[in-house]
Scaffold this motif. Structure first.
Motif, PDB file in Angstrom:
ATOM      1  N   THR A 136     -18.277 -13.265   3.586  1.00 13.67           N
ATOM      2  CA  THR A 136     -17.303 -13.675   2.572  1.00 13.67           C
ATOM      3  C   THR A 136     -15.918 -13.926   3.148  1.00 13.67           C
ATOM      4  OG1 THR A 136     -18.494 -12.364   0.911  1.00 13.67           O
ATOM      5  CG2 THR A 136     -16.258 -13.067   0.359  1.00 13.67           C
ATOM      6  N   ALA A 179     -19.996  -1.779  -2.750  1.00 18.11           N
ATOM      7  CA  ALA A 179     -20.944  -2.890  -2.679  1.00 18.11           C
ATOM      8  C   ALA A 179     -21.696  -3.112  -3.986  1.00 18.11           C
ATOM      9  CB  ALA A 179     -21.947  -2.655  -1.550  1.00 18.11           C
ATOM     10  N   ASP A 193     -31.455 -11.658  -5.497  1.00 15.57           N
ATOM     11  CA  ASP A 193     -30.954 -12.092  -4.194  1.00 15.57           C
ATOM     12  C   ASP A 193     -31.506 -13.445  -3.782  1.00 15.57           C
ATOM     13  OD1 ASP A 193     -29.466  -9.752  -3.916  1.00 15.57           O
ATOM     14  OD2 ASP A 193     -31.152  -8.671  -3.014  1.00 15.57           O
ATOM     15  N   ARG A 238     -18.562  -8.143  -6.040  1.00 15.74           N
ATOM     16  CA  ARG A 238     -18.788  -6.752  -5.647  1.00 15.74           C
ATOM     17  C   ARG A 238     -17.493  -5.996  -5.910  1.00 15.74           C
ATOM     18  NH1 ARG A 238     -23.700  -5.793  -2.585  1.00 15.74           N
ATOM     19  NH2 ARG A 238     -24.771  -7.814  -2.471  1.00 15.74           N
ATOM     20  N   HIS A 293     -22.013  -8.364   3.012  1.00 18.04           N
ATOM     21  CA  HIS A 293     -21.153  -9.079   2.056  1.00 18.04           C
ATOM     22  C   HIS A 293     -19.807  -9.426   2.676  1.00 18.04           C
ATOM     23  CE1 HIS A 293     -19.213 -10.189  -1.705  1.00 18.04           C
ATOM     24  NE2 HIS A 293     -18.247  -9.316  -1.425  1.00 18.04           N
ATOM     25  N   THR A 326     -14.908 -13.914  -3.816  1.00 21.37           N
ATOM     26  CA  THR A 326     -16.196 -13.324  -3.482  1.00 21.37           C
ATOM     27  C   THR A 326     -16.974 -14.298  -2.612  1.00 21.37           C
ATOM     28  OG1 THR A 326     -18.107 -12.139  -4.404  1.00 21.37           O
ATOM     29  CG2 THR A 326     -17.500 -14.213  -5.486  1.00 21.37           C
ATOM     30  N   ARG A 327     -18.205 -13.953  -2.339  1.00 18.64           N
ATOM     31  CA  ARG A 327     -19.031 -14.771  -1.460  1.00 18.64           C
ATOM     32  C   ARG A 327     -19.339 -16.133  -2.094  1.00 18.64           C
ATOM     33  NH1 ARG A 327     -25.235 -13.229   0.296  1.00 18.64           N
ATOM     34  NH2 ARG A 327     -25.704 -15.158   1.428  1.00 18.64           N
ATOM     35  N   SER A 375     -25.413  -3.285   3.159  1.00 13.76           N
ATOM     36  CA  SER A 375     -25.191  -4.408   2.243  1.00 13.76           C
ATOM     37  C   SER A 375     -23.707  -4.723   2.115  1.00 13.76           C
ATOM     38  CB  SER A 375     -25.798  -4.118   0.866  1.00 13.76           C
ATOM     39  OG  SER A 375     -25.152  -3.014   0.253  1.00 13.76           O
TER      40      SER A 375
END
Length: 426
Positions: free
Chosen positions: A72, A29, A346, A37, A68, A289-290, A64
């Protein structure tokens, strides 16, 4: 064939060598490259190879990582794919934590068997590489092996801390030695020259190291785990070499085992070089990724060289060199960053929050005006005040641990949510 493969990504243990980056999160993460990540790397390799049945085994500091993954990787109902988290769980047959990589897989075999897979692919959640996993599988099938190990040529120095394979002329693995160290003579483990590329020979990369990436035939997996072994590298693989046909698949691309602060820092900073070893701009093998839908970064009268700036950042009148600027990073006027990986934030602070910070003499999230930083990692949501000097003046860069900063492998690390008051010198 893709439906016959189940990919298993190992979520990693405590990640002590990456501490304090792993203080509040697992190794997979940890933010990488400003917006990704580490776990995005193996998952992206799977997706790009059309292997979409993916399990992530997690245990330590996993909140976390779960957030994620859940936000995602959501495949549509037509792909028959999934990214599913399998956290350590208590059952009637076992009630303890995962005790190692092999133990984690063994405890989830009941879940894997529901997919009726012919092949299991074991991947690490904290390595940096871009591999065509379909080519790896095709070579495994062609070889007739029960198990195939992805491997890479290394020199004698790098062989110290890796698992080294002894190969026959046809690529079959005859022996395996885990982390032989510097003192031991391992000339008997040198690879046959005909298996090595010309570049590997010229660079004296005469040893073949395991990358910790495996393909098992389903029945071979069940046999290899029908015991009390807890670790693949130390126990399962050496034993399987004696009992099953185990082959090596030699990979000549870039691969980095990101296990220390130095290797993590170097791999990230290299991304911003003119010709990086790991190319983020390969459209055929993208890194996913997200999705955040942030605004583009805003650069106001800045001098920037050999650096990356990711989404949502605002940088004003700053000098930035050989650095990576993570998402939502705010850098105030007159700041200077050289060789810095800034992980960002964040969320943005509101005007009301900033006014409250000012009343309490707390810096805003980001880098304050006139602050100078060299050779450092700034973790997420760190508050670095104005007029600070970090890594600029003469200092002892031996390993140290302080309330608001660490020094590891000669690199200053400002941990997540740290507060560095105005005028601080480190």
């Amino acid at each position: 064939m893709s439906n016959e493969v189940v990919s298993i990504v190992l979520g990693g243990g405590k990640g002590t060598r990456l501490y304090p980056l792993t203080k509040e999160r697992s190794k997979p993460a940890v933010p990488f490259g400003g917006k990704y990540r580490l776990v995005d790397i193996p998952i992206s390799n799977c997706i790009n190879s059309n292997f979409r049945k993916i399990y992530i085994l997690t245990q330590f500091n996993s909140a976390s990582l779960h957030m994620h993954l859940n936000s995602t990787y959501q495949f549509d109902s037509f792909t028959k794919g999934f990214v599913e988290i399998l956290a350590a769980e208590q059952t009637f047959s076992h009630s303890d934590w995962y005790n190692g990589t092999a133990d984690a897989v063994r405890k989830n075999l009941a879940h894997f068997k529901t997919q009726n897979a012919k092949y299991y692919m074991i991947l690490s959640g904290d390595q940096l590489y871009r591999m065509d996993l379909k080519a790896f599988l095709n070579e495994h099938i062609k070889s007739g092996a029960d198990i195939s190990i992805a491997s890479t040529p290394v020199n004698r120095h790098d062989a110290n801390d890796l698992g080294i394979l002894k190969l026959s002329n046809d690529g079959t693995i005859k022996d395996f030695e885990e982390k032989p160290g510097f003192e031991k003579n391992i000339d008997h483990l040198k690879a046959p020259q005909e298996l090595l590329s010309e570049s590997a020979i010229n660079e004296e990369k005469n040893y073949i190291a395991s990358m910790g990436i495996y393909i098992f035939n389903a029945d071979a997996m069940h046999k290899a785990l029908d015991n009390d072994f807890t670790d693949f590298g130390k126990e399962v693989i050496p034993t399987s070499i004696k009992e099953l046909k185990v082959n090596s698949y030699i990979y000549y691309g870039y691969w980095e085992d990101i296990g220390t602060i130095k290797s993590f820092y170097d791999a990230n900073i290299n991304l911003a070089s003119p010709f990086p070893q790991f190319n983020l701009y390969d459209e055929e093998y993208q890194i996913y990724t997200r999705r955040r839908d942030l605004a583009p970064s805003k650069l106001n009268s800045c001098t920037i060289s050999n650096s990356l700036s990711t989404d949502g950042s605002i940088i004003s009148n700053a000098f930035i060199s050989n650095s990576i600027i993570g998402i939502r990073t705010l850098i105030e006027t007159g700041a200077s960053l050289e060789g810095v990986y800034c992980m960002g934030a964040d969320s943005y602070e509101t005007m009301e929050q900033k006014q409250e910070n000012e009343k309490n003499n707390i810096p805003n999230i980001g880098i304050g005006a006139g602050t100078v930083i060299k050779k450092a990692i700034i973790d997420a949501n760190a508050r670095i005040g104005s007029g600070c000097r970090i890594g600029v003046d003469s200092l002892d860069r031996g390993d140290q641990e302080h309330e608001n900063y660490f020094i590891k492998d000669g690199i200053i690390v400002i941990p997540k949510n740290a507060i560095i008051p105005n005028g601080t010198c480190i």
